[in-house]
Design a protein around this motif. Structure first.
Motif, PDB file in Angstrom:
ATOM      1  N   ARG A  40       0.827  -1.204   0.000  1.00  9.43           N
ATOM      2  CA  ARG A  40       0.000   0.000   0.000  1.00  9.43           C
ATOM      3  C   ARG A  40       0.863   1.256   0.000  1.00  9.43           C
ATOM      4  NH1 ARG A  40      -4.703  -1.551  -2.003  1.00  9.43           N
ATOM      5  NH2 ARG A  40      -5.701  -3.155  -0.735  1.00  9.43           N
ATOM      6  N   PHE A  41       1.871   1.266   0.830  1.00  8.69           N
ATOM      7  CA  PHE A  41       2.775   2.415   0.877  1.00  8.69           C
ATOM      8  C   PHE A  41       3.460   2.603  -0.471  1.00  8.69           C
ATOM      9  CE2 PHE A  41       7.258   3.662   1.218  1.00  8.69           C
ATOM     10  CZ  PHE A  41       7.112   4.959   1.686  1.00  8.69           C
ATOM     11  N   ALA A  42       3.932   1.498  -1.058  1.00  8.89           N
ATOM     12  CA  ALA A  42       4.690   1.576  -2.308  1.00  8.89           C
ATOM     13  C   ALA A  42       3.829   2.076  -3.461  1.00  8.89           C
ATOM     14  CB  ALA A  42       5.298   0.214  -2.640  1.00  8.89           C
ATOM     15  N   ILE A  43       2.615   1.523  -3.616  1.00 10.35           N
ATOM     16  CA  ILE A  43       1.799   1.893  -4.773  1.00 10.35           C
ATOM     17  C   ILE A  43       1.234   3.301  -4.624  1.00 10.35           C
ATOM     18  CG2 ILE A  43      -0.302   0.841  -3.842  1.00 10.35           C
ATOM     19  CD1 ILE A  43       0.759   1.056  -7.557  1.00 10.35           C
ATOM     20  N   ILE A  44       0.853   3.697  -3.407  1.00  6.21           N
ATOM     21  CA  ILE A  44       0.345   5.054  -3.204  1.00  6.21           C
ATOM     22  C   ILE A  44       1.459   6.075  -3.428  1.00  6.21           C
ATOM     23  CG2 ILE A  44      -0.575   6.668  -1.498  1.00  6.21           C
ATOM     24  CD1 ILE A  44      -2.125   4.293  -0.302  1.00  6.21           C
ATOM     25  N   SER A  45       2.650   5.773  -2.917  1.00  9.04           N
ATOM     26  CA  SER A  45       3.783   6.688  -3.090  1.00  9.04           C
ATOM     27  C   SER A  45       4.146   6.813  -4.563  1.00  9.04           C
ATOM     28  CB  SER A  45       4.993   6.188  -2.292  1.00  9.04           C
ATOM     29  OG  SER A  45       4.706   6.139  -0.920  1.00  9.04           O
ATOM     30  N   PHE A  46       4.186   5.681  -5.262  1.00  5.49           N
ATOM     31  CA  PHE A  46       4.506   5.731  -6.695  1.00  5.49           C
ATOM     32  C   PHE A  46       3.464   6.536  -7.458  1.00  5.49           C
ATOM     33  CE2 PHE A  46       3.942   4.225 -11.021  1.00  5.49           C
ATOM     34  CZ  PHE A  46       5.213   4.396 -11.528  1.00  5.49           C
ATOM     35  N   THR A  47       2.196   6.326  -7.154  1.00  4.14           N
ATOM     36  CA  THR A  47       1.120   7.038  -7.847  1.00  4.14           C
ATOM     37  C   THR A  47       1.261   8.543  -7.679  1.00  4.14           C
ATOM     38  OG1 THR A  47      -0.376   5.164  -7.524  1.00  4.14           O
ATOM     39  CG2 THR A  47      -1.380   7.303  -8.049  1.00  4.14           C
ATOM     40  N   LEU A  48       1.518   8.981  -6.460  1.00  7.02           N
ATOM     41  CA  LEU A  48       1.670  10.415  -6.199  1.00  7.02           C
ATOM     42  C   LEU A  48       2.886  10.978  -6.925  1.00  7.02           C
ATOM     43  CD1 LEU A  48       0.836  10.492  -2.383  1.00  7.02           C
ATOM     44  CD2 LEU A  48      -0.586  11.341  -4.259  1.00  7.02           C
ATOM     45  N   MET A  49       3.995  10.242  -6.892  1.00  9.11           N
ATOM     46  CA  MET A  49       5.225  10.737  -7.516  1.00  9.11           C
ATOM     47  C   MET A  49       5.106  10.737  -9.040  1.00  9.11           C
ATOM     48  SD  MET A  49       8.200   9.081  -5.061  1.00  9.11           S
ATOM     49  CE  MET A  49       9.520  10.086  -5.777  1.00  9.11           C
ATOM     50  N   TRP A  50       4.523   9.682  -9.610  1.00  7.56           N
ATOM     51  CA  TRP A  50       4.371   9.628 -11.073  1.00  7.56           C
ATOM     52  C   TRP A  50       3.414  10.711 -11.550  1.00  7.56           C
ATOM     53  CZ3 TRP A  50       6.967   7.470 -14.937  1.00  7.56           C
ATOM     54  CH2 TRP A  50       6.394   7.515 -16.210  1.00  7.56           C
ATOM     55  N   THR A  51       2.320  10.929 -10.814  1.00 10.38           N
ATOM     56  CA  THR A  51       1.386  11.984 -11.174  1.00 10.38           C
ATOM     57  C   THR A  51       2.070  13.340 -11.136  1.00 10.38           C
ATOM     58  OG1 THR A  51      -0.450  10.679 -10.269  1.00 10.38           O
ATOM     59  CG2 THR A  51      -0.843  13.036 -10.621  1.00 10.38           C
ATOM     60  N   GLY A  52       2.955  13.533 -10.155  1.00  7.59           N
ATOM     61  CA  GLY A  52       3.713  14.774 -10.077  1.00  7.59           C
ATOM     62  C   GLY A  52       4.562  15.001 -11.315  1.00  7.59           C
TER      63      GLY A  52
END
Length: 443
Positions: free
Chosen positions: A87-99
């Motif tokens: 959960r931490f990994a996918i949420i963090s990746f989503t936020l960073m990729w969207t950025g």
């Protein structure tokens, strides 16, 4: 019937193997961006980036910051594949990729947007409940089943993408294969296939198959009698795109999606032979059914309406670009343009022509003249720079002309409009864009 369709429990092998593929591919994309120089060319060398309008605060990190940024994203991809702190990994990746997606559009690609959406969806899916380090560390996470709506959510998202991509190709420059010919021109130097890609009959094959593939691939994968044929057609199509257009991981991500179209037992037998099969297939309506249907309905309503918003904006999207992004209008146009920026000092009346090469990278210089939002944003950048020096200015786009799909250059931006004071209209037409040559004003 709806409960049985969406809330039946099925084997979760499809989701588990997709999580592994997804994590590996996004890590390769991020590490590859470092090694190929994409980060340097796109985010470090430019003095500023053309972000999505309204996200000016999203600018690249200074120094080597973006290398660290992408390295962290790549590492998060590894964690996703391993199912560790999922959960931490996918949420963090989503936020960073969207950025990153919102940070720049000089290297815009519809597939980057698709990755934003799929990452967002994956944040809510139980993709770590089998064959993961999370399960190894806590056996309570383990499950061999998932709700059927998980696969249908992914499939419906793909149906929207492919259907709109097919419909968008039903216009003159694609149907007469002119845009295909233009897209193939810079592939002439490719070894072995370069010359073949210049042949008119190849352009016809690409043009027709592009429409048919996008329109039929999802139904063909869903229907068992055509599933294998569709799968091999998908392999050929996406490998062709990978070789010819060199668009990173995305052809392979598209192939990874096909696991959701095969029977769960088939996927389990191929990838997880030792995994315990789940054969109950009984409906269990979750307590969050209403919330899921409401949120899912809103999400897909947005996905269905965004690609058609250009029909409610005056003039042709192919000319104005208004409503082009976020609409799966892929490989539909080639734009070139010319523009000169004239700065007028409000106090002295002094006029100065700005040299864009003093501000922009080579790739940015190629893009700016053909896209109205780039032109407006550059004017705002100049306004800000002069304001910091205590100068109040007006900015005019002189000799602005655009050629779309190899057609003659036409006047594009009204040279009498002060772009420094002009406002960007997010949802409707910006009147300082000249009408397209084919646009007919209402009487």
């Amino acid at each position: 019937m709806l409960n049985r369709f969406l809330f039946s429990k099925i084997d979760n092998s499809q989701l588990i193997i997709f999580r592994i593929f997804f994590g590996i591919l996004v890590s390769l994309e991020c590490y590859g961006a470092i090694l190929t120089g994409w980060i340097r060319r796109t985010l470090i060398e430019p003095k500023f980036t053309f972000n999505f309008i309204g996200f000016d605060w999203l600018q690249p990190l200074p120094g080597f910051g973006m290398y660290y940024y992408f390295f962290i994203m790549g590492t998060l991809g590894v964690l996703i594949a391993l199912g560790y702190k999922y959960r931490f990994a996918i949420i963090s990746f989503t936020l960073m990729w969207t950025g990153v997606y919102l940070m720049q559009k000089t290297s815009y690609n519809n597939h980057y947007y698709l990755l934003v959406l799929i990452s967002l969806i994956m944040c809510f899916l139980p993709a770590h409940q089998s064959h993961s380090l999370d399960v190894k560390n806590n056996a309570n996470f383990k499950s061999d089943s998932m709700y059927a709506y998980v696969r249908w959510f992914i499939i419906f998202q793909l149906l929207i993408v492919y259907t709109y991509a097919s419909i968008a190709k039903l216009y003159g420059d694609w149907l007469d294969f002119g845009i295909v010919r233009i897209l193939m021109l810079n592939k002439a130097s490719y070894p072995i296939i370069g010359g073949l890609l210049q042949e008119p009959f190849i352009h016809k094959i690409i043009g027709v198959s592009g429409i048919l593939f996008d329109l039929l691939i999802v139904p063909a994968l869903l229907w068992k009698p055509t599933r294998k044929i569709a799968f091999f057609a998908s392999v050929f199509f996406h490998l062709f795109n990978s070789i010819v257009f060199q668009i990173g991981i995305f052809p392979y991500l598209s192939l990874a999606f096909t696991v959701f179209f095969f029977e769960p037992e088939t996927i389990r037998n191929i990838f997880f032979k030792k995994k315990k099969p789940y054969l109950l297939k009984k409906a269990e309506v979750p307590s969050y059914k209403t919330v899921l249907l409401v949120i899912g309905g809103i999400y897909f309503l947005i996905q269905i309406t965004l690609p058609i918003r250009h029909h409610f904006i005056k003039d042709d999207v192919l000319w104005t670009e208004e409503g082009h992004r976020l609409s799966w209008r892929m490989m539909l146009r080639s734009r070139t343009g010319t523009v000169k920026f004239q700065v007028v000092n409000k106090e002295t009346g002094e006029k100065t022509l700005v040299k864009t090469k003093d501000y922009l990278s080579k790739k940015q210089q190629k893009r700016i003249a053909g896209y109205p939002d780039f032109i407006w944003q550059f004017a705002q950048r100049l306004k800000k720079e002069y304001a910091e020096k205590g100068e109040q200015i007006e900015i005019y786009a002189q000799n602005s002309k655009v050629s779309v799909n190899g057609k003659p250059y036409r006047p594009f931006i009204d040279p009498k409009v002060d772009l420094a004071s002009a406002k960007w209209n997010y949802f409707w037409h910006n009147e300082w864009i000249f009408p397209s040559p084919t646009y007919k004003k209402e009487p």
